[in-house]
Design an enzyme around this catalytic site. Sequence first.
Site, PDB file in Angstrom:
ATOM      1  N   HIS A  40      52.611  51.947 -16.429  1.00  0.00           N
ATOM      2  CA  HIS A  40      53.490  51.877 -15.256  1.00  0.00           C
ATOM      3  C   HIS A  40      53.013  52.975 -14.310  1.00  0.00           C
ATOM      4  O   HIS A  40      52.530  54.017 -14.771  1.00  0.00           O
ATOM      5  CB  HIS A  40      54.943  52.231 -15.584  1.00  0.00           C
TER       6      HIS A  40
ATOM      7  N   ASP B 264      54.184  56.332 -15.335  1.00  0.00           N
ATOM      8  CA  ASP B 264      53.662  56.899 -16.594  1.00  0.00           C
ATOM      9  C   ASP B 264      52.490  57.819 -16.281  1.00  0.00           C
ATOM     10  O   ASP B 264      52.170  58.724 -17.045  1.00  0.00           O
ATOM     11  CB  ASP B 264      53.087  55.832 -17.535  1.00  0.00           C
TER      12      ASP B 264
ATOM     13  N   ASP C 239      66.482  46.658 -28.392  1.00  0.00           N
ATOM     14  CA  ASP C 239      65.029  46.603 -28.301  1.00  0.00           C
ATOM     15  C   ASP C 239      64.445  47.822 -29.026  1.00  0.00           C
ATOM     16  O   ASP C 239      64.374  48.897 -28.456  1.00  0.00           O
ATOM     17  CB  ASP C 239      64.719  46.666 -26.797  1.00  0.00           C
TER      18      ASP C 239
ATOM     19  N   ASP D 148      61.373  48.157 -30.396  1.00  0.00           N
ATOM     20  CA  ASP D 148      59.948  48.391 -30.114  1.00  0.00           C
ATOM     21  C   ASP D 148      59.199  48.999 -31.298  1.00  0.00           C
ATOM     22  O   ASP D 148      58.502  50.011 -31.164  1.00  0.00           O
ATOM     23  CB  ASP D 148      59.784  49.317 -28.898  1.00  0.00           C
TER      24      ASP D 148
ATOM     25  N   ASP E  12      53.270  47.669 -27.179  1.00  0.00           N
ATOM     26  CA  ASP E  12      54.454  48.225 -26.521  1.00  0.00           C
ATOM     27  C   ASP E  12      55.393  48.631 -27.652  1.00  0.00           C
ATOM     28  O   ASP E  12      56.392  47.963 -27.933  1.00  0.00           O
ATOM     29  CB  ASP E  12      55.086  47.176 -25.601  1.00  0.00           C
TER      30      ASP E  12
HETATM   31  C1  XLS Z   1      60.874  47.112 -21.746  1.00  0.00           C
HETATM   32  C2  XLS Z   1      59.615  46.489 -21.439  1.00  0.00           C
HETATM   33  C3  XLS Z   1      58.652  47.296 -20.599  1.00  0.00           C
HETATM   34  C4  XLS Z   1      57.593  46.410 -20.011  1.00  0.00           C
HETATM   35  C5  XLS Z   1      56.860  47.014 -18.879  1.00  0.00           C
HETATM   36  O1  XLS Z   1      61.660  46.633 -22.542  1.00  0.00           O
HETATM   37  O2  XLS Z   1      59.031  46.096 -22.651  1.00  0.00           O
HETATM   38  O3  XLS Z   1      58.114  48.338 -21.342  1.00  0.00           O
HETATM   39  O4  XLS Z   1      56.669  46.010 -20.972  1.00  0.00           O
HETATM   40  O5  XLS Z   1      57.677  47.454 -17.879  1.00  0.00           O
HETATM   41 CA    CA Z   2      60.625  46.134 -25.654  1.00  0.00          CA
HETATM   42 CA    CA Z   3      57.097  45.157 -23.014  1.00  0.00          CA
END
Ligand code: XLS
Ligand code: CA
Ligand code: CA
Length: 438
Positions: A99, A102, A305, A307, A336
Amino acid sequence: MIFKNIPEIKYEGAKSKNPLAFKFYDKDKVVLGKKMSEHLEFAMSWWHTLGANGTDMFGVGTADKSFGKELNSMDLAKAKVDAGFEFMQKLGIKYFCFHDVDLVPEDKDINVTNKRLDEISDYILEKMQGTDIKCLWGTANMFSNPRFMNGAGSTNDFDVYTFACAQVKKALDITVKLGGRGFVFWGGREGYETLLNTDVKFELENIARLMTMARDYGRKIGFKGDFYIEPKPKEPMKHQYDFDAATAIGFLKAHNLDKDFKLNIEANHATLAGHTFEHDLRIASINGMLGSIDANQGDYLLGWDTDEFPFDVYSATYAMLEVLNNGGLTGGFNFDAKTRRPSNTWEDTFEAYILGMDTFALGLLNAEKIINDGRLEEFLNNKYASFKNNELGKKLINNETTLEELASYAVNKKTCDLPHSGKQEYLESIINQVMFGN
Ligand code: XLS
Ligand code: CA
Ligand code: CA
């Protein structure tokens, strides 16, 4: 060197007990006619890997990602570039995703931020020289800054909308400058909490306008890659407009964006939508819109989420079947994903990427075995054979019949037998046999 105690990560095979070695990801191994590294174009996520330190709603970070530099400084931004490149090189990862914010600390004045982006992208370009590391995709973070509290493309405020435009324009500039293959729109706060304060039609149209203008600008400055929507059903908003693959495809078609946009499917987002990862991959694929993957996994017991780094080999196997059937991806596999908060060392982050890469390598190897076994494909071909084995069925498939003709076929037949069994348990046992049978 930043990660002094971490060696270059090599493939040592399934018997290795070395935590800093690949057990299954063997980059040069040929699978279905292509090297593993060509099937699996992995990417490092700038934000989780170089930025996220474990801060959550209940406490500050547990991981030190300061690299000995001052917070929010350009020194830190550059240290992150150095660390990122060493990290990717040690793991043999060829791509990164970012991003805008980032890369550099965001200033109140967008001109200052943009200058910083110019500076850091020069630095990244320098770093890229002499390596085979490339940019997979860039994106604009239009959800962290408080001005986006009511959305970016979907905001109620014209000035905020223009700041979203400015960020997308700059993020596209930087993506093109770094040779990025794609550009992502994840609709961070593009959604709503209640219809009482929301004009859904106006918001959706404005999002489409933003994407259309971004498409036009991108093409104007020579961006040849794919734009992506990354669907997610909820979080941070209750209702997010890009709910899932099907919703995003409908939106893209309705606004004539489907030629330039594909989808970036994230596993954890698909499961949040109540789908499997492979379901959303399939929906994108059959519409010719499977572009890229955010490779992670969620937790079925948690409704948000998480991740996590991919660990579920069944899910990776089903995902790789979809990717292979799709003829690969124009994008790649972006991790991600973040380590769990107590896994707070750099060694943990390396081990997490090894886990993710090995999991997808296993998925690929299993998918190859399933394809070579052939029983699943044979079953599927037979399942629908009654259409091809019937003259009228053939006419239907060729769109050459009518409701009346089909109805009179049924009326003449008088009664109808049950179709044949779905045989799910038998098929599941084939998966286990192929995966664990030797
Ligand atoms: C958030 C998203 C984000 C996108 C990019 O949940 O996964 O990280 O991949 O903005
Ligand atoms: Ca995510
Ligand atoms: Ca993502």
